[in-house]
Design an enzyme around this catalytic site. Sequence first.
Site, PDB file in Angstrom:
ATOM      1  N   SER A 127      37.360  39.176  39.992  1.00  0.00           N
ATOM      2  CA  SER A 127      36.261  39.770  38.964  1.00  0.00           C
ATOM      3  C   SER A 127      36.855  40.146  37.577  1.00  0.00           C
ATOM      4  CB  SER A 127      35.247  40.748  39.442  1.00  0.00           C
ATOM      5  OG  SER A 127      36.030  42.040  40.081  1.00  0.00           O
ATOM      6  N   GLU A 180      44.929  41.383  49.029  1.00  0.00           N
ATOM      7  CA  GLU A 180      43.632  41.628  49.554  1.00  0.00           C
ATOM      8  C   GLU A 180      43.116  40.859  50.425  1.00  0.00           C
ATOM      9  OE1 GLU A 180      41.270  44.101  46.587  1.00  0.00           O
ATOM     10  OE2 GLU A 180      42.977  43.854  45.150  1.00  0.00           O
ATOM     11  N   ARG A 236      32.513  36.340  46.478  1.00  0.00           N
ATOM     12  CA  ARG A 236      33.554  36.644  45.610  1.00  0.00           C
ATOM     13  C   ARG A 236      34.913  37.053  46.186  1.00  0.00           C
ATOM     14  NH1 ARG A 236      35.897  41.102  42.737  1.00  0.00           N
ATOM     15  NH2 ARG A 236      34.421  42.489  44.006  1.00  0.00           N
ATOM     16  N   HIS A 252      30.923  45.814  49.617  1.00  0.00           N
ATOM     17  CA  HIS A 252      32.262  46.108  50.143  1.00  0.00           C
ATOM     18  C   HIS A 252      32.414  46.749  51.519  1.00  0.00           C
ATOM     19  CE1 HIS A 252      36.430  47.456  49.742  1.00  0.00           C
ATOM     20  NE2 HIS A 252      36.323  46.842  48.532  1.00  0.00           N
ATOM     21  N   LYS A 281      25.865  52.215  27.367  1.00  0.00           N
ATOM     22  CA  LYS A 281      24.575  52.978  27.534  1.00  0.00           C
ATOM     23  C   LYS A 281      25.089  54.431  27.788  1.00  0.00           C
ATOM     24  CE  LYS A 281      22.993  51.055  31.544  1.00  0.00           C
ATOM     25  NZ  LYS A 281      22.062  50.952  32.508  1.00  0.00           N
ATOM     26  N   HIS A 291      28.336  46.333  46.288  1.00  0.00           N
ATOM     27  CA  HIS A 291      29.575  46.188  45.209  1.00  0.00           C
ATOM     28  C   HIS A 291      29.523  45.283  44.276  1.00  0.00           C
ATOM     29  CE1 HIS A 291      33.631  46.978  44.445  1.00  0.00           C
ATOM     30  NE2 HIS A 291      33.961  45.844  44.874  1.00  0.00           N
ATOM     31  N   ARG A 307      35.809  39.006  52.282  1.00  0.00           N
ATOM     32  CA  ARG A 307      34.859  40.421  52.293  1.00  0.00           C
ATOM     33  C   ARG A 307      33.546  40.378  53.089  1.00  0.00           C
ATOM     34  NH1 ARG A 307      35.184  42.893  46.756  1.00  0.00           N
ATOM     35  NH2 ARG A 307      36.956  43.374  47.097  1.00  0.00           N
ATOM     36  N   THR A 361      34.263  48.781  35.436  1.00  0.00           N
ATOM     37  CA  THR A 361      35.645  48.342  35.217  1.00  0.00           C
ATOM     38  C   THR A 361      36.344  49.418  35.674  1.00  0.00           C
ATOM     39  OG1 THR A 361      35.022  46.466  33.738  1.00  0.00           O
ATOM     40  CG2 THR A 361      37.315  47.468  33.695  1.00  0.00           C
TER      41      THR A 361
HETATM   42  C1  SIN Z   1      38.970  46.947  45.929  1.00  0.00           C
HETATM   43  O1  SIN Z   1      39.712  47.596  45.330  1.00  0.00           O
HETATM   44  O2  SIN Z   1      38.704  46.913  47.245  1.00  0.00           O
HETATM   45  C2  SIN Z   1      37.893  46.299  45.146  1.00  0.00           C
HETATM   46  C3  SIN Z   1      38.330  45.036  44.447  1.00  0.00           C
HETATM   47  C4  SIN Z   1      37.365  44.089  44.105  1.00  0.00           C
HETATM   48  O3  SIN Z   1      36.151  44.350  44.282  1.00  0.00           O
HETATM   49  O4  SIN Z   1      37.873  43.084  43.600  1.00  0.00           O
END
Ligand code: SIN
Length: 533
Positions: A384, A113, A379, A237, A34, A344, A283, A42
């Site tokens: 992702s 994470e 997720r 997020h 777009k 997010h 999350r 990404t």
């Molecule tokens: C982040 O860096 O916290 C995002 C990573 C994600 O959304 O998978």
Amino acid sequence: MSEQFDFLVLGGGIAGLFFALKAAEHGRVAILTKRARNECATRYAQGGIAAVLAKEDSIEAHVADTLNAGADLCREPSVRLCVSEGPERLRELCDYGVQFTRRADGLLDLTREGGHTRRRVAHADDLTGGEIERALIQACDERENIEFFPDCTAVELITLEKISRSAGRPNRCLGAYVLRPSGDIDTFLARVTVLATGGAGKVYLYTSNPDTATGDGVAMAYRAGARIANMEFYQFHPTCLFHPHAKSFLISEALRGEGGILRLKSGETFMEHYHPMGALAPRDVVARAIDSELKRSGDDCVWLDMTHLPTGYLIERFPNIHATCKAFGIDMTSQPIPVVPAAHYQCGGVDVDLDGQTSIPNLLAIGECACTGFHGANRLASNSLLEGVVFGHRAAKKAAELMDTPLDAIAPPWDAGEAVPSDESVLVTHNWEELRRLMWNYVGIVRTNKRLRRAQRRIEMLREEIREYYWRFNVTRDVIELRNIADVALLIVDSALRRKESRGLHTTLDYPDRDDSLRRDTLVTRGEIERPF
Ligand code: SIN
């Protein structure tokens, strides 16, 4: 004007580019974006890509963490497949030239994470997505069979069902009508059309997503009659920068993975009261905990404290976040970072099988716009990008099998009817603002039936106005995007009203508990949505 390709890819993020590189071995590929070629979600991914790469890790552990984060709603075959095929796809990313951060011994540096019980997230400093886009676009440029069309916006999918002269023939997707930078709407025909359009963060007032995230794939697929799944699960997020000019800049979960501590204004920690994994809980748990603390205290934000970690390490490991915070007057090496949750990631999407096939033949969907069942109700961080490459690869194999689809269909050119240039663009800006604000206020982290119904009524009214505007005036990118976020907003609300329990990212005060008798996907197709509840 009409263009013909073997494969038409809408969207230039990791899934679309990975698909294109693989599909180009079988035919000609068009990639439509777009805005600029690399302007997509990404590009802004910071954390990384999760895969089982370390000796201490295992497929079973990654599967278990994904199922656990997904609140028992993941489709297990999808999870097993994605986790098992992930390491091979990650090696292919390296072969395409992605430079992940490596340790002194040459092995990939793996971070942690939220929700992960192991270190398994490969990254390129804190700009992983930007590096992936750079390398994959360069690889695409080296293939003769791939052509980019930047600044082109798909308006609508073309299906045999839609063009009346094909009555009686089995339905399939033929391509899309596309708005060119000139303002013309052209016909792009293809044997296989691939939705790789990303998420819909712009449906909410505050989002970590770029402006491109307007749910185009889901909205177009829905209007074309495809089955849509689990749209109630929109991930917030937990930590985006709280600053009036920061546009919800993401503060990666990797900061907590490397020891960051969440604190209240008083300096007290709080996550230990919510989950045994504390600040590294999945999350949905962290976002709800922050939301609840903010509602209780009346504060504007909580704080992410990194100041106990060495300055040199912070600057080297998180150069982008350090520099961006600094530009907003926050030195993360000596001050905690003010953070709030923001929309997010879309965990639901166009319902697909394990090859990315939607319910409409010759229409595939991959990446954030698709629902493969991998993410379930929430997720797991950094899953992702992984899903994008695994399903990009599988969809390319499926597309190759569809190469015998004839390219003989003749779609009628776009009919602009009586449309004239708009003299009422204020409606677009006003409705854009109103829709996003009402989604934020009524359809956010914690929901109620009353607020959802209020949102539903208002969205219906806005959709009616937008529909009228869309037919009266010349189509522009702004109108296309507004129409798409309005459709996606209604899909989110409709799906949320149908789920009469709290699970994963869908929390409602009317049904505060999980009810395993309702453990199933929420599936919606066109025609059902206007039904009153
Ligand atoms: C982040 O860096 O916290 C995002 C990573 C994600 O959304 O998978």
